[in-house]
Design an enzyme around this catalytic site. Structure first.
Site, short mmCIF file in Angstrom:
data_model
loop_
_atom_site.label_atom_id
_atom_site.label_comp_id
_atom_site.label_asym_id
_atom_site.label_seq_id
_atom_site.Cartn_x
_atom_site.Cartn_y
_atom_site.Cartn_z
CG HIS A 184 -0.48 0.26 2.52
ND1 HIS A 184 -0.17 -0.73 3.43
CD2 HIS A 184 -0.22 1.43 3.15
CE1 HIS A 184 0.25 -0.19 4.56
NE2 HIS A 184 0.24 1.13 4.41
CG ASP A 219 0.41 -4.10 2.85
OD1 ASP A 219 0.93 -3.59 1.84
OD2 ASP A 219 -0.34 -3.48 3.62
CB SER A 229 2.69 1.91 6.29
OG SER A 229 1.44 1.96 6.92
#
Length: 738
Positions: A106, A244, A673
């Protein structure tokens, strides 16, 4: 372990404090923190410069085999040299001697989307480079390495006193920061950046030097059926089954220095890269993350929390929900629109859902009541001493008054941003033409030529990812939403036109923009730029709306400046007093997108009565979630084949299953992230990518029993690269620890 090569650092080359001040930083921060008693291992986003003083002993007791110098060193290469700011708001890590980057899918999503087309749909199908020559350059993507961190509190606060008016104090501080940053940045090249950052609510300041690399290329990405498996339904949830991750590479010039893109550039030879462990993780294993957490408000008062819940979060929840429904319908109807809006949709939904979860969590945990109790204790502590009364007596009462005064303006600002400035895309695009209007009005031919040349490139990028028919629906829906939720005193001027000319119909107004504005159509816009006219631009329906929005935004900003100045300074004083009151507590500064470390351990949790979640998930869970009729849970035939054949290679767990994700109690937030999850030997074991729904209040109140960091297991990453992507060349770059 960190390499032994020397990292040169000349502290005398900067204009400002030198190593003598750096030593003073340790003393100053220790005094602010007051106590050496350790906090809970899972809570805290710790500054790297203070690990040796505050954290390393506890970390080693938990299983860390590293020294503080291994993690952060001023003079030698260390783990921090492998951790980067990826793009504008994520973390990444260097994992090979050829500048290979691992980050989240992402985080790389926007870059993958930029490179995708209907003919080469890397979002849908994935991409795997088999050689350096096949790496794909990403226009505009940058990464930053932290070069050094140095305290500048004395320099920033020079000329201030506690008796100064808040506005004057802030003016002096802003001027000091501006002078320091300008002096340093003007002496540096475009690839080095110096920034002064505030800590502990403005009680302390640090200078951070970054090295910026601008030639970044895509190396690998799984299809979104793996990289975003579960999409919005699973976002912020556990158990999770999302691969991810995405892979990029840093390129440098022939001397290993930062450079803009060039075909002559070579893969970067980094100062340090992380070895990769495929030993797996077990309950209780030590784990640390290093990254760039974006923003937390752990010291927010009850008044601030109410403002966040009732205004800030609600302004994201309502308008974004309306916009996202429109976008998603268009995305499902067209593959082209799906590619155009995939990254925008993902960015929007991420903190839309976070705001919903945060409000739910704050209410469920009774955080406002907890803060009110703390504030009562603070007031009692203040009143018990005349000196404290002189310094802190009116802090909380003044904060409450300021927030009450700020509420209506804050609501208008937030809704204006969500409904107008970041809602309809055509308005935001039209704002980029303000400078052209000025040049046309002044008939400045040289400026006109320069500005139109730049706007043509801006327009090319804009229309690549713009669908006018979709945006027309957004204009109508969010215009109506704003008018129904915000007092008329805070309406932009163009709403009066909608009421009079279009009989209050935003649908008819949006239709006129779609039919008449030069901004709604790329052909019209390019024709205009080839022969720009002041009259055409100034009378354009979308441009007039953009001007009205700019005027209102400026009015709201300037009308709230004094209030927000008071709020910031009373918060600063509250934090200062709180640290003085709670001398048995170790304090850490709120996140501000500067490099931090958190440490904890791998572990499970009980979300509610009789509901227990183990600390890992497996590929079996992907198959159990599969729903070919739901775009969020599609599983590719190739992944099913690998699963059915148990073809996991050397990446299977000792129990024979393919582990996908795991949880730790590390303290993370947005910006983390892509952060590396590192074991006690300094080896990469996973990538942090999410938090859990039960603890969405975590940015404001850390929940020790519930808060979890969700990580993709590095073994699943390598399995997808080698077995699914058949990119053994990428595996061969890594230093794998069996």
């Amino acid at each position: 372990m960190p390499s032994t090569a020397t990292r040169h650092r000349d502290t005398q080359s900067t204009q400002g404090p030198n190593t003598h001040i750096m030593k003073k930083a340790f003393i100053t921060l220790a005094l602010i923190i007051v106590s050496a008693f350790p906090a809970k291992a899972d809570e805290g986003m710790w500054m790297l410069t203070m690990l040796d003083k505050l954290n390393i002993k506890t970390m080693q007791e938990m299983g860390c085999k590293l020294t503080a110098e291994d993690i952060y060193s001023i003079n030698n290469n260390s783990i921090k040299d492998a951790v980067i700011i990826f793009g504008g708001g994520c973390t990444g890590e260097i994992v090979s001697e050829n500048g290979l980057i691992f980050t989240n899918h992402h985080c790389g999503y926007e870059s993958i989307q930029k490179l995708s087309s209907v003919e080469h749909n890397y979002l849908k199908n994935g991409f795997w480079s088999k050689s350096f020559e096949e790496d794909l350059p990403v226009d505009g993507l940058k990464v930053k390495f932290v070069k050094r961190i140095e305290e500048y509190t004395d320099s920033v606060l020079a000329g201030t006193t506690e008796n100064m008016a808040f506005s004057k104090r802030d003016e002096v501080i802003a001027d000091n920061i501006d002078k320091i940053e300008k002096a340093l940045n003007s002496a540096a090249d475009e690839y080095h950046q110096f920034m002064i950052e505030s800590f502990f609510g403005g009680n302390q300041y640090f200078l951070i030097e970054y090295e910026v690399y601008k030639d970044i290329r895509l190396v690998g990405t799984p299809p979104e059926s793996i990289g975003k498996f579960g999409h919005d339904t699973d976002n912020w949830m556990w158990p999770r089954h999302t691969g991810d991750f995405s892979i990029f590479r840093v390129y440098a010039d022939k001397d290993g220095k930062p450079s803009n893109f060039s075909n002559n550039n070579k893969p970067l030879k980094p100062k340090h890269f992380l070895p990769v462990s495929i030993k797996g993780v077990k309950q209780g294993d030590f784990a640390m993350t290093m990254g760039f957490p974006g923003s937390t408000d752990r010291y927010l008062t009850s008044f601030g929390i109410k403002n966040r819940m009732d205004i800030v979060n609600q302004a994201m929840i309502g308008p974004r929900g309306v916009k996202q429904d429109i976008w998603l319908a268009s995305m499902h109807a067209s593959e082209k629109v799906n590619i155009q809006y995939a990254s925008k949709y993902a960015r929007s939904t991420n903190y839309w859902k976070n705001s919903i979860g945060m409000n739910n969590g704050l209410e469920r945990l009774g955080v406002v009541a907890q803060k009110e109790s703390l504030e009562s204790d603070f007031e009692a502590w203040v009143k018990a001493d005349k000196d404290r009364e002189a310094r802190y007596d009116k802090v909380l009462a003044s904060l409450k008054k300021a927030y009450n005064k700020y509420a209506p303006v804050c609501k208008a600002q937030r809704y204006l941003y969500e409904c107008q400035l970041s809602g309809p895309e055509v308005f935001r695009f039209a704002m980029s033409f303000f400078s052209l209007e000025t040049a046309l009005k002044n008939n400045n031919e040289k400026s006109i030529a320069t500005i139109t040349s730049g706007l043509k490139e801006t327009a090319r990028k804009f229309y690549k990812d713009y669908d006018a028919a979709t945006d027309k629906k957004v204009i109508a829906a969010l215009g109506e939403f704003y008018s129904q939720n915000i007092d008329k005193a805070y309406w932009p001027e163009y709403f009066n036109i909608v009421n009079k000319k279009y009989k209050a119909s935003f649908d008819k107004y949006a239709e006129d923009i779609y039919n008449k504005s030069i901004f709604a159509d790329s052909t019209k816009l390019m024709k205009f730029l080839n022969k720009p006219s002041y009259k055409t631009l100034s009378k354009d329906i979308a441009f007039k709306a953009a001007k009205a929005l700019q005027v209102l935004w400026s009015e709201l900003y300037y009308s709230s400046t004094d209030i927000t100045t008071d709020i910031d300074n009373y918060n600063r004083l509250f934090i200062k007093g709180l640290m003085e009151m709670q001398q048995d507590k170790v304090f850490y500064s709120d996140a501000n997108f500067t490099i931090r470390l958190s440490y904890g351990s791998v572990g499970d949790y009980e979300s509610r009565d009789a509901v227990h979640y183990k600390h890992f998930t497996t590929l079996k869970g992907v198959m159990e979630k599969e729903d070919p009729n739901n775009w969020e849970f599609v599983v590719s035939p190739k992944l099913k084949e690998l699963y059915n054949n148990k073809d996991f290679g050397r990446y299977a767990d000792e129990d024979g299953t393919m582990h996908v994700c795991f949880t730790t109690n590390n303290d993370i937030t947005g910006g983390n992230s892509g952060s590396p999850v590192i074991n006690g030997n300094g080896e990469l074991i996973g990538l942090a990518f999410d938090g859990n729904w039960e603890a969405m209040s975590g940015d404001i109140a850390f929940e020790t029993e519930l808060q979890k960091c969700i990580c993709v297991d590095i073994r699943y990453v390598l399995f997808i690269i080698e077995k699914y992507g058949e990119a053994k060349n990428i595996i061969d770059e890594l230093k794998i620890i069996d």
